[in-house]
Motif scaffolding. Structure first.
Motif, PDB file in Angstrom:
ATOM      1  N   ARG A 151       0.846  -1.193   0.000  1.00 40.71           N
ATOM      2  CA  ARG A 151       0.000   0.000   0.000  1.00 40.71           C
ATOM      3  C   ARG A 151       0.875   1.235   0.000  1.00 40.71           C
ATOM      4  NH1 ARG A 151      -2.962  -2.044   5.132  1.00 40.71           N
ATOM      5  NH2 ARG A 151      -1.229  -3.497   5.016  1.00 40.71           N
ATOM      6  N   VAL A 183       1.921   5.022   0.764  1.00 39.82           N
ATOM      7  CA  VAL A 183       1.703   5.945   1.872  1.00 39.82           C
ATOM      8  C   VAL A 183       1.852   7.393   1.413  1.00 39.82           C
ATOM      9  CG1 VAL A 183       2.501   6.709   4.135  1.00 39.82           C
ATOM     10  CG2 VAL A 183       2.409   4.263   3.600  1.00 39.82           C
ATOM     11  N   ILE A 206      -0.357   7.437   9.433  1.00 42.08           N
ATOM     12  CA  ILE A 206      -0.641   6.878   8.119  1.00 42.08           C
ATOM     13  C   ILE A 206      -2.073   6.421   7.962  1.00 42.08           C
ATOM     14  CG2 ILE A 206       1.751   6.218   7.717  1.00 42.08           C
ATOM     15  CD1 ILE A 206       0.934   3.348   8.375  1.00 42.08           C
ATOM     16  N   GLY A 219      -3.944   9.700   7.144  1.00 35.92           N
ATOM     17  CA  GLY A 219      -3.541  10.455   5.979  1.00 35.92           C
ATOM     18  C   GLY A 219      -3.099  11.865   6.300  1.00 35.92           C
ATOM     19  N   VAL A 279       0.774  12.598   2.596  1.00 35.84           N
ATOM     20  CA  VAL A 279       0.597  11.157   2.779  1.00 35.84           C
ATOM     21  C   VAL A 279      -0.845  10.801   2.504  1.00 35.84           C
ATOM     22  CG1 VAL A 279       2.428  10.949   4.467  1.00 35.84           C
ATOM     23  CG2 VAL A 279       0.111  11.410   5.212  1.00 35.84           C
ATOM     24  N   LEU A 280      -1.001   9.561   2.132  1.00 41.85           N
ATOM     25  CA  LEU A 280      -2.313   9.028   1.850  1.00 41.85           C
ATOM     26  C   LEU A 280      -2.784   8.330   3.104  1.00 41.85           C
ATOM     27  CD1 LEU A 280      -3.990   8.747  -0.764  1.00 41.85           C
ATOM     28  CD2 LEU A 280      -2.968   6.502  -1.007  1.00 41.85           C
ATOM     29  N   ALA A 281      -4.051   8.472   3.424  1.00 47.53           N
ATOM     30  CA  ALA A 281      -4.570   7.716   4.565  1.00 47.53           C
ATOM     31  C   ALA A 281      -4.584   6.245   4.213  1.00 47.53           C
ATOM     32  CB  ALA A 281      -5.984   8.180   4.903  1.00 47.53           C
ATOM     33  N   VAL A 282      -3.924   5.442   5.010  1.00 45.99           N
ATOM     34  CA  VAL A 282      -3.924   4.005   4.794  1.00 45.99           C
ATOM     35  C   VAL A 282      -5.021   3.425   5.652  1.00 45.99           C
ATOM     36  CG1 VAL A 282      -2.626   1.897   5.078  1.00 45.99           C
ATOM     37  CG2 VAL A 282      -1.479   3.971   4.304  1.00 45.99           C
ATOM     38  N   GLY A 336      -6.956   0.688   7.691  1.00 46.15           N
ATOM     39  CA  GLY A 336      -6.775  -0.559   8.431  1.00 46.15           C
ATOM     40  C   GLY A 336      -5.920  -1.573   7.715  1.00 46.15           C
ATOM     41  N   GLU A 337      -6.474  -2.720   7.448  1.00 44.18           N
ATOM     42  CA  GLU A 337      -5.706  -3.806   6.863  1.00 44.18           C
ATOM     43  C   GLU A 337      -5.936  -3.902   5.368  1.00 44.18           C
ATOM     44  OE1 GLU A 337      -4.001  -4.765  10.417  1.00 44.18           O
ATOM     45  OE2 GLU A 337      -3.525  -5.394   8.394  1.00 44.18           O
ATOM     46  N   TYR A 338      -6.865  -3.145   4.824  1.00 41.81           N
ATOM     47  CA  TYR A 338      -7.360  -3.526   3.517  1.00 41.81           C
ATOM     48  C   TYR A 338      -7.144  -2.487   2.437  1.00 41.81           C
ATOM     49  CZ  TYR A 338      -9.869  -6.295   6.926  1.00 41.81           C
ATOM     50  OH  TYR A 338     -10.192  -7.085   7.980  1.00 41.81           O
ATOM     51  N   ALA A 339      -6.716  -1.319   2.804  1.00 45.56           N
ATOM     52  CA  ALA A 339      -6.730  -0.231   1.838  1.00 45.56           C
ATOM     53  C   ALA A 339      -5.736  -0.467   0.709  1.00 45.56           C
ATOM     54  CB  ALA A 339      -6.404   1.081   2.524  1.00 45.56           C
ATOM     55  N   GLY A 352      -3.872   1.991  -2.023  1.00 44.81           N
ATOM     56  CA  GLY A 352      -3.695   3.418  -2.253  1.00 44.81           C
ATOM     57  C   GLY A 352      -4.060   3.804  -3.669  1.00 44.81           C
ATOM     58  N   ASP A 392      -3.531   7.057  -6.388  1.00 43.76           N
ATOM     59  CA  ASP A 392      -2.646   8.206  -6.517  1.00 43.76           C
ATOM     60  C   ASP A 392      -3.453   9.490  -6.570  1.00 43.76           C
ATOM     61  OD1 ASP A 392      -0.933   6.192  -6.684  1.00 43.76           O
ATOM     62  OD2 ASP A 392      -0.176   6.654  -8.687  1.00 43.76           O
ATOM     63  N   LEU A 393      -3.143  10.400  -5.691  1.00 40.63           N
ATOM     64  CA  LEU A 393      -3.750  11.713  -5.769  1.00 40.63           C
ATOM     65  C   LEU A 393      -2.841  12.604  -6.587  1.00 40.63           C
ATOM     66  CD1 LEU A 393      -4.984  12.218  -2.123  1.00 40.63           C
ATOM     67  CD2 LEU A 393      -6.121  11.157  -4.064  1.00 40.63           C
TER      68      LEU A 393
END
Lengths: 449, 195
Positions: free
Chosen positions: A207, A209, A245, A248, B61-64, B66-69, B71, B73-74
């Motif tokens: 993932r 970040v 994280i 965000g 930063v991107l909000a991650v 829990g376990e499943y996200a 990402g 791209d912004l």
């Protein structure tokens, strides 16, 4: 929760593991694929049987979830190299398992001493998994747990079950841990960028970040697993940023560098209260420490040489770091107030990037060491004996080690065929494995909680 | 020889200084950006020294989840100063060294003259390394290389507040190759010019 395991069974197993740790012979001379440490019961090595997960309903989705859980649970349990396993070929010889009434004689017959049974069902997009662990000889339950949650990632269920089974040993499991790293996969021809990613410990589920398109490097987990400190160039000058994280959100320039000063290599203290880092604020690269919110900055080293790359001892009382004060980069240790500095590495003319084992069982520091050939390898120094053991050998150049939270494995990055990849080895340097963490050069791993 | 050249250079710099002072009258600063919505820089942000970054820096930063996200791209909407078309050529270094060679000094002396005639520009000195060292050692070495160039430019009369140093270590090689030629090219200080 781990507390659901019957205390007697857990105490028994823990005792047995301890007994072996004391009695165990040196694993180094043996064949590389032998487990380095084993549980022994009555002089016999108990073997795990992990039969296929049993779906409670015959639908394809539940069956697929079950296949994933079986595979991931087996991989997780094998990873620590603490257990032995009944070969898959023998599992096939056992009559079909009735999970409600396992016939323990069947499992005794193929040499299994510990039986792990899992069942799964999916209802309304929610996956429920039950895991039961038995002593085959007595039929006694060692552990019984039920897990439920969103059905789209069955891997996490197996990871949780594995970590719960590991609570029966003296080591904390790492199946739910993640590794942060830096990747150049988002670079374009017009613009080089490096972004931070996190990935499950087994290389799955990468993932992204950071998304700022700049250069973001040197990630460092906070001990609570909620934040990453890292160095970003998005304000041109390299500064320590702190990102929560899962929200965000990020805080730029945590250490409040001003003017021309730069900050590198953040590292959280084990209690999460402090950040050690390198800064040239004094006009020269030195080790500094600040509170986790950036307040109370304090300079710890003052030599004219470059001092960089701090890492904390597991108690937080000491900090190791790299200094070129003798002319070549070497590791040193000091108290967390900057006093009592002494040199740690004496072998080799180039040692950098310390990582102090977090495990109370092992008192050792991993680092990067240059060989005569010019390449780099990962080495570990035992703090009591000062003996050095080489973890990597002839795998191209490897650098930047980080410990698994239980100190049983190391991650680092290695270059092979012009590509850098996150690589994992156990603490003896056995079972090296490149993680498939995605495209690009993947470097600077930090193994989080 | 070097002494003579220094003297010539010094008089040239004085001339250039006088000329530019007379020409400009007063030193112009970039107007302060009124940016109440900006991500507030720390109290000691480098705003006095370098032009402020674009107002909206965009997300870091991107909000991650829990376990499943996974990402997505912004859009990252900020300008970089990574352009390679600098009017000031790079200087190069020996392996594991931040010492300025005679050639590097000579190049920096020409840079100093140019900078005195272009008092509207500011320079970020980037220290770079080849890829043969470790990450953090190279970041320290790159810092020393940038600082060596900074020290020399300041000693030649360039105002310190027009110069900033940044170490890239081995993180942004000019040539990603793994050979002597690429390494030599990457052991450098690069001068990124902005107005």
């Amino acid at each position: 929760m781990p507390s659901s395991a019957p205390p007697t069974a857990r105490a028994l197993l823990a005792l047995l593991v301890l007994a072996v740790a004391v009695a165990g012979g040196s694993p180094l001379g043996s064949a590389p694929q032998e487990p380095v440490e084993q549980i022994v019961i009555g002089g016999v090595t108990p073997r795990f049987a992990v039969p296929e997960c049993v779906p409670r309903t015959p639908d394809e989705r539940t069956q697929q979830a079950c296949r994933t859980i079986t595979q991931v649970l087996r991989n997780d349990l094998r990873f620590e190299r603490l257990f032995q396993f009944v070969p898959d070929s023998l599992l096939a010889a056992v009559p079909p398992l009735d999970p409600d009434n396992p016939v323990f004689e069947d499992w005794q017959g193929i040499g299994a001493r510990i039986l792990v049974i899992t069942r799964a069902s999916i209802a309304n997009d929610e996956l429920t998994v039950e895991a039961r662990v038995y002593f085959v000889d007595s039929g006694q339950t060692m552990l019984a747990r039920r897990y439920s949650g969103p059905a789209h990632n069955p891997r996490i269920f197996a990871h949780q079950a594995s970590d719960d089974i590991m609570t029966l040993t003296q080591y904390k499991g790492v199946a739910r841990t993640r590794i942060a790293f830096t990747s150049d996969r988002d670079s374009t021809a017009e613009k080089q960028s490096k972004e931070l990613y996190i990935v499950d410990y087994d290389g799955f589920n990468p993932r992204r970040v950071t998304v700022n398109g700049s250069v973001n490097i040197l990630p460092a987990w906070s001990p609570d697993g909620q934040s990453l400190a890292y160095v970003s160039y998005r304000r041109v000058t390299p500064l320590v940023f702190l990102a929560r994280i899962f929200e965000g959100k990020s805080v730029p320039n945590v250490t409040a560098e001003r003017g021309n000063s730069q900050a590198f290599a953040p590292a959280f203290s084990p209690d999460g209260q402090k950040i050690a880092y390198a800064s040239n604020r004094s006009g020269n690269m030195d080790i500094w420490v600040a509170n986790a919110d950036g307040s109370g900055t304090q300079q710890l080293t003052t030599t004219r040489a470059a001092d960089t790359a701090p890492c904390w001892s597991p108690t937080g009382q000491e900090i190791a770091f790299t200094s070129s004060r003798t002319g070549t980069p070497q590791l040193y240790i000091m108290s967390n107030d900057g006093l009592n500095v002494r040199r740690l590495t004496r072998v080799g003319n180039y040692n950098d990037a310390c990582a102090w084992s977090p495990a109370r069982q092992f008192s050792e520091v991993a680092y990067t060491s240059r060989l005569q050939s010019g390449g780099f390898d990962i080495a570990v120094i035992d703090l009591a004996t000062r003996q050095v053991r080489q973890i990597t050998r002839g795998r191209g150049s490897c650098e930047y080690p980080t410990w698994a939270p239980n100190g049983r494995h190391l991650a680092f990055s290695c270059e092979q065929r012009e590509t850098w990849a996150i690589t994992i080895a156990d603490r003896e340097g056995l079972s090296l494995k490149r993680l498939a963490t995605g495209p690009g050069n993947n470097v600077q791993p930090d193994w989080g909680p | 020889m070097p002494l003579l050249r220094h003297r010539q250079l010094a008089s040239l710099l004085v001339l250039a200084l006088a000329f530019s002072l007379a020409a400009c009258g007063s030193k112009r600063r970039p107007p302060a950006l009124a940016s109440p919505e900006a991500i507030t820089p720390g109290p000691s942000e480098t705003g006095d020294m370098m032009p402020t970054q674009p107002i909206d820096e965009g997300p870091d930063v991107l909000a991650v989840e829990g376990e499943y996200a996974t990402g997505s791209d912004l859009e990252a909407d900020y300008a970089t100063t990574f352009e390679e078309g600098s009017p000031l050529p790079d200087i190069h270094f020996d392996l594991d060294s931040a010492a300025l060679s005679e050639q590097a000094r000579s190049t920096l002396e020409r840079h100093a003259v140019w900078l005195q005639t272009r008092r509207d520009v500011r320079v970020t000195i980037e220290g770079h390394c080849d890829q043969r060292g470790t990450v953090e050692y190279n970041l320290a070495l790159g810092e020393q290389r940038a600082r060596a160039a900074w020290d020399y430019l300041v000693s030649l009369g360039v105002a310190a507040d027009r110069l900033r140093t940044v170490s890239y270590g081995k993180e942004r090689p000019l040539d990603p190759g793994n050979n002597e030629q690429a390494w030599a090219l990457n052991r450098r200080a690069h001068f990124s010019v902005s107005q």
